[in-house]
Design an enzyme around this catalytic site. Structure first.
Site, PDB file in Angstrom:
ATOM      1  N   ILE A 172       0.807  -1.282   0.043  1.00  0.00           N
ATOM      2  CA  ILE A 172       0.173  -0.020   0.107  1.00  0.00           C
ATOM      3  C   ILE A 172       0.956   1.311   0.034  1.00  0.00           C
ATOM      4  CG2 ILE A 172      -0.156  -0.240   2.394  1.00  0.00           C
ATOM      5  CD1 ILE A 172      -2.981   1.083   2.391  1.00  0.00           C
ATOM      6  N   SER A 173       0.709   1.881  -0.924  1.00  0.00           N
ATOM      7  CA  SER A 173       1.737   3.465  -1.176  1.00  0.00           C
ATOM      8  C   SER A 173       1.624   4.307   0.159  1.00  0.00           C
ATOM      9  CB  SER A 173       1.270   3.988  -2.243  1.00  0.00           C
ATOM     10  OG  SER A 173       1.538   3.176  -3.262  1.00  0.00           O
ATOM     11  N   LYS A 174       2.584   5.066   0.348  1.00  0.00           N
ATOM     12  CA  LYS A 174       2.741   6.071   1.458  1.00  0.00           C
ATOM     13  C   LYS A 174       1.649   6.997   1.259  1.00  0.00           C
ATOM     14  CE  LYS A 174       6.630   8.111   1.484  1.00  0.00           C
ATOM     15  NZ  LYS A 174       8.096   8.752   1.439  1.00  0.00           N
TER      16      LYS A 174
END
Length: 191
Positions: free
Chosen positions: A47-49
Site C-alpha cells: 500500500i503506497s505511502k
C-alpha cells in the site's frame, strides 16, 4: 501532515481524512497505518505511502475542470491492491472501475471495500494493461504501480479532456517518474 507537506487539494485532503487506512492493512501493521510509509499487503505488493497517494490524487485535479467541480468524473484505476486508493477515488469521482490482476488481492480489496458500501465503485479481476473497455471512455485513468510504458489500451480509453497518471520507468539510473497524459481535441500531451 499532508497539508504541511504541500498538499493543497481540499477534496483530496477531505477524502484522506475520512477513509480509515488502518482497515486496509494487516492487523499487525495497524499501528503503522498512519505513518508516511508504504506497508506490505501480500504477494510482494504494498500500500503506497499516504504522501504519494495524496500527491497522485491531487495531480488528477491540478489545472483541470475537476478542480472547479470537485469531481474526477468516471475513473479507471489500474491495480486495486488492498482497495485503499479505490476507496479514496470513490469519494472523489462519479464512478470508479478498479482492475486488479492478482486474484488474492482482488478478493482482499473486495472484502475491505464491502464495509464502506460505496455504490459508485466496481472491482474487476483482470489484466489492467488492457484497461476496461466496456465502461470507456474515462475522465481519469490512474495506475498504482509502474511499468515500462503506458499501454495503448489506456490511451485509447481516455476521454477528451481526460488525464492519465502512471509511474513509468524512464531508465535504470533514474528509476520511476510520474507521467501525465492529457487528451485534448488536438491529441495527447505527455509530461
Amino acid at each position: 501532515r499532508l497539508r504541511a507537506q504541500g498538499v493543497r487539494c481540499e477534496p483530496v485532503l477531505a477524502a484522506m481524512a475520512s477513509v480509515p487506512r488502518h482497515l486496509f492493512v494487516d492487523v499487525a501493521l495497524a499501528a503503522q497505518a498512519y505513518e508516511d510509509t508504504s506497508l506490505p499487503i501480500g504477494l510482494g505488493q504494498t500500500i503506497s505511502k499516504p504522501s504519494v497517494v495524496a500527491l497522485m490524487l491531487a495531480m488528477l485535479f491540478d489545472g483541470r475542470e475537476a478542480a472547479r467541480t470537485g469531481s474526477l468524473g468516471r475513473v479507471l484505476e489500474i491495480g486495486s491492491g488492498c482497495g485503499y486508493q479505490a476507496a479514496l477515488l470513490s469519494q472523489l469521482a462519479r464512478q470508479v472501475i478498479s482492475v486488479e490482476r492478482l486474484r488474492p488481492l482482488h478478493e482482499r480489496a473486495r472484502d475491505n471495500l464491502a464495509r464502506l458500501r460505496r455504490n459508485n465503485l466496481r472491482l474487476v479481476w483482470g489484466d489492467g494493461r488492457r484497461g476496461h473497455a466496456p465502461n470507456a471512455p474515462y475522465d481519469v485513468i490512474v495506475c498504482a504501480a509502474g511499468g515500462d510504458d503506458v499501454p495503448q489500451a489506456w490511451l485509447d480509453q481516455l476521454a477528451v479532456g481526460g488525464r492519465l497518471l502512471a509511474p513509468t520507468r524512464v531508465d535504470p539510473e533514474r528509476g520511476q517518474v510520474l507521467v501525465t497524459v492529457d487528451r485534448t481535441r488536438d491529441g495527447l500531451t505527455r509530461q
